[in-house]
Design a protein around this motif. Structure first.
Motif, PDB file in Angstrom:
ATOM      1  N   LEU A   5      23.802  50.628  47.997  1.00  0.00           N
ATOM      2  CA  LEU A   5      24.970  49.922  48.519  1.00  0.00           C
ATOM      3  C   LEU A   5      25.471  48.868  47.545  1.00  0.00           C
ATOM      4  CD1 LEU A   5      26.941  49.261  50.819  1.00  0.00           C
ATOM      5  CD2 LEU A   5      25.172  47.775  51.798  1.00  0.00           C
ATOM      6  N   ALA A   6      24.541  48.196  46.852  1.00  0.00           N
ATOM      7  CA  ALA A   6      24.941  47.131  45.935  1.00  0.00           C
ATOM      8  C   ALA A   6      25.822  47.647  44.807  1.00  0.00           C
ATOM      9  CB  ALA A   6      23.703  46.441  45.368  1.00  0.00           C
ATOM     10  N   MET A   7      25.635  48.901  44.406  1.00  0.00           N
ATOM     11  CA  MET A   7      26.457  49.474  43.343  1.00  0.00           C
ATOM     12  C   MET A   7      27.928  49.505  43.750  1.00  0.00           C
ATOM     13  SD  MET A   7      26.333  50.929  40.273  1.00  0.00           S
ATOM     14  CE  MET A   7      24.683  51.594  40.082  1.00  0.00           C
ATOM     15  N   PHE A   8      28.198  49.923  44.975  1.00  0.00           N
ATOM     16  CA  PHE A   8      29.578  49.979  45.452  1.00  0.00           C
ATOM     17  C   PHE A   8      30.122  48.571  45.718  1.00  0.00           C
ATOM     18  CE2 PHE A   8      27.464  53.919  46.767  1.00  0.00           C
ATOM     19  CZ  PHE A   8      28.291  54.852  46.173  1.00  0.00           C
ATOM     20  N   VAL A   9      29.259  47.685  46.193  1.00  0.00           N
ATOM     21  CA  VAL A   9      29.685  46.309  46.452  1.00  0.00           C
ATOM     22  C   VAL A   9      30.044  45.610  45.148  1.00  0.00           C
ATOM     23  CG1 VAL A   9      28.935  44.058  47.315  1.00  0.00           C
ATOM     24  CG2 VAL A   9      28.368  46.128  48.582  1.00  0.00           C
ATOM     25  N   LEU A  10      29.241  45.822  44.111  1.00  0.00           N
ATOM     26  CA  LEU A  10      29.551  45.212  42.816  1.00  0.00           C
ATOM     27  C   LEU A  10      30.849  45.772  42.239  1.00  0.00           C
ATOM     28  CD1 LEU A  10      25.990  45.134  41.212  1.00  0.00           C
ATOM     29  CD2 LEU A  10      27.374  43.154  41.874  1.00  0.00           C
ATOM     30  N   GLY A  11      31.086  47.064  42.427  1.00  0.00           N
ATOM     31  CA  GLY A  11      32.352  47.629  41.977  1.00  0.00           C
ATOM     32  C   GLY A  11      33.542  46.993  42.669  1.00  0.00           C
ATOM     33  N   ALA A  12      33.430  46.786  43.990  1.00  0.00           N
ATOM     34  CA  ALA A  12      34.502  46.112  44.722  1.00  0.00           C
ATOM     35  C   ALA A  12      34.630  44.661  44.291  1.00  0.00           C
ATOM     36  CB  ALA A  12      34.236  46.200  46.225  1.00  0.00           C
ATOM     37  N   LEU A  13      33.499  44.035  43.950  1.00  0.00           N
ATOM     38  CA  LEU A  13      33.519  42.626  43.549  1.00  0.00           C
ATOM     39  C   LEU A  13      34.260  42.421  42.238  1.00  0.00           C
ATOM     40  CD1 LEU A  13      32.519  39.799  44.293  1.00  0.00           C
ATOM     41  CD2 LEU A  13      30.416  40.299  43.043  1.00  0.00           C
ATOM     42  N   VAL A  14      34.173  43.387  41.334  1.00  0.00           N
ATOM     43  CA  VAL A  14      34.904  43.293  40.065  1.00  0.00           C
ATOM     44  C   VAL A  14      36.402  43.146  40.322  1.00  0.00           C
ATOM     45  CG1 VAL A  14      35.542  44.551  37.976  1.00  0.00           C
ATOM     46  CG2 VAL A  14      33.157  44.509  38.726  1.00  0.00           C
ATOM     47  N   PHE A  15      36.942  43.986  41.205  1.00  0.00           N
ATOM     48  CA  PHE A  15      38.375  43.919  41.518  1.00  0.00           C
ATOM     49  C   PHE A  15      38.704  42.662  42.315  1.00  0.00           C
ATOM     50  CE2 PHE A  15      37.578  48.441  40.841  1.00  0.00           C
ATOM     51  CZ  PHE A  15      38.624  48.785  39.997  1.00  0.00           C
ATOM     52  N   LEU A  16      37.782  42.224  43.156  1.00  0.00           N
ATOM     53  CA  LEU A  16      38.034  41.037  43.963  1.00  0.00           C
ATOM     54  C   LEU A  16      38.080  39.779  43.100  1.00  0.00           C
ATOM     55  CD1 LEU A  16      38.531  40.388  46.922  1.00  0.00           C
ATOM     56  CD2 LEU A  16      36.084  39.946  47.181  1.00  0.00           C
ATOM     57  N   LEU A  17      37.190  39.687  42.109  1.00  0.00           N
ATOM     58  CA  LEU A  17      37.215  38.536  41.206  1.00  0.00           C
ATOM     59  C   LEU A  17      38.496  38.522  40.377  1.00  0.00           C
ATOM     60  CD1 LEU A  17      33.512  38.441  39.946  1.00  0.00           C
ATOM     61  CD2 LEU A  17      34.610  36.913  41.592  1.00  0.00           C
ATOM     62  N   ALA A  18      38.950  39.709  39.960  1.00  0.00           N
ATOM     63  CA  ALA A  18      40.198  39.782  39.208  1.00  0.00           C
ATOM     64  C   ALA A  18      41.386  39.360  40.074  1.00  0.00           C
ATOM     65  CB  ALA A  18      40.407  41.196  38.676  1.00  0.00           C
ATOM     66  N   ALA A  19      41.390  39.793  41.333  1.00  0.00           N
ATOM     67  CA  ALA A  19      42.473  39.384  42.236  1.00  0.00           C
ATOM     68  C   ALA A  19      42.426  37.897  42.520  1.00  0.00           C
ATOM     69  CB  ALA A  19      42.363  40.174  43.547  1.00  0.00           C
ATOM     70  N   MET A  20      41.230  37.342  42.643  1.00  0.00           N
ATOM     71  CA  MET A  20      41.071  35.916  42.892  1.00  0.00           C
ATOM     72  C   MET A  20      41.654  35.090  41.749  1.00  0.00           C
ATOM     73  SD  MET A  20      37.488  33.953  43.756  1.00  0.00           S
ATOM     74  CE  MET A  20      36.878  34.110  42.067  1.00  0.00           C
ATOM     75  N   ALA A  21      41.369  35.512  40.517  1.00  0.00           N
ATOM     76  CA  ALA A  21      41.923  34.812  39.362  1.00  0.00           C
ATOM     77  C   ALA A  21      43.436  34.991  39.258  1.00  0.00           C
ATOM     78  CB  ALA A  21      41.251  35.301  38.083  1.00  0.00           C
ATOM     79  N   ALA A  22      43.941  36.142  39.706  1.00  0.00           N
ATOM     80  CA  ALA A  22      45.373  36.418  39.592  1.00  0.00           C
ATOM     81  C   ALA A  22      46.204  35.583  40.565  1.00  0.00           C
ATOM     82  CB  ALA A  22      45.637  37.905  39.821  1.00  0.00           C
ATOM     83  N   VAL A  23      45.692  35.329  41.758  1.00  0.00           N
ATOM     84  CA  VAL A  23      46.480  34.603  42.751  1.00  0.00           C
ATOM     85  C   VAL A  23      46.286  33.086  42.649  1.00  0.00           C
ATOM     86  CG1 VAL A  23      46.356  36.542  44.343  1.00  0.00           C
ATOM     87  CG2 VAL A  23      44.704  34.696  44.550  1.00  0.00           C
ATOM     88  N   PHE A  24      45.242  32.644  41.935  1.00  0.00           N
ATOM     89  CA  PHE A  24      44.988  31.211  41.824  1.00  0.00           C
ATOM     90  C   PHE A  24      45.999  30.573  40.887  1.00  0.00           C
ATOM     91  CE2 PHE A  24      42.492  27.689  39.775  1.00  0.00           C
ATOM     92  CZ  PHE A  24      42.581  26.828  40.847  1.00  0.00           C
ATOM     93  N   ASP A  25      46.549  29.420  41.290  1.00  0.00           N
ATOM     94  CA  ASP A  25      47.528  28.682  40.491  1.00  0.00           C
ATOM     95  C   ASP A  25      46.881  27.393  39.989  1.00  0.00           C
ATOM     96  OD1 ASP A  25      49.659  27.426  39.346  1.00  0.00           O
ATOM     97  OD2 ASP A  25      51.032  27.734  41.020  1.00  0.00           O
TER      98      ASP A  25
END
Length: 225
Positions: free
Chosen positions: A175-195
């Protein structure tokens, strides 16, 4: 243009041509450009703090899950063995690869955790300006930790290793493999929306003398529309 005080957070320099200029009012979704070289300098992101808070909370939850459940397993001759991210680090340490183990631990566990924690603390602190001075220090730390957060590199290395051993054993993704894959995109989205500019403008020493703190320069480049 009327004279402004040194604590005016709209006074910034273009990173391309170094022109010092004031930023006019930019509506949400609008962009700022340099008055001389027309370089794109800043975009006023819509509802940045709330979106960043939601993504940071989701990232914190995924990090907790990713480091608590098995990442992958191997099945050989009817026997199965699973390991977590921390378990993999401990295995490398016991095999005598301490430098690699410490590097993986820092870039795949510690740095992402502190990256999310820093951003969570900043967003919560700046929601009611003026934010305390430590929020500014965390903002600087966040930018450094982003450069060392390399979950995607670890996943790429794991996938390459799995391809090489696929002929010798049955690989069981955890399960952690899929969670880490989702986390990569989530961290990128977090940096993209932060001002960052919005956050810096709410820190006490940037917000102005009325906060009772020393003024400081704005930290993000802006120009005119």
């Amino acid at each position: 243009m009327p004279e402004r005080s040194g604590c005016d957070s709209s006074l910034v320099a273009c990173p391309d041509c170094d022109l010092l200029q004031h930023l006019p009012q930019i509506p949400p979704g609008g962009s700022a450009h340099c008055t001389r070289c027309h370089a794109h300098l800043w975009r006023h992101k819509v509802d940045s703090l709330n979106r960043t808070l939601a993504l940071a909370l989701a990232a914190a939850l995924l990090l907790l899950i990713a480091n608590s459940v098995p990442m992958l397993g191997l099945a050989v001759a009817g026997r199965e063995a699973f390991t977590t991210v921390i378990g993999g680090v401990l295995a490398m340490w016991r095999d005598g690869r301490q430098e690699v183990a410490m590097l993986v631990l820092f870039t795949a566990v510690i740095a992402p955790a502190f990256e999310v924690a820093c951003l969570l603390a900043v967003v919560l602190a700046v929601r009611r300006p003026p934010a305390p001075a430590w929020a500014g220090r965390l903002l600087r730390a966040y930018e450094i930790l982003r450069e060392w957060s390399m979950i995607e590199i670890m996943l790429l290395g794991v996938l390459v290793a799995l391809i090489k051993i696929a002929e010798l054993a049955t690989v069981i993704p955890g399960l952690a493999m899929f969670v880490l894959g989702a986390l990569v995109f989530l961290l990128a989205a977090m940096a993209a929306v932060f001002d960052p500019r919005d956050a810096w403008a709410r820190v006490g020493w940037v917000a102005g003398a009325s906060a009772g703190l020393l003024p400081g320069p704005a930290r993000s480049p802006e120009g005119r529309r």
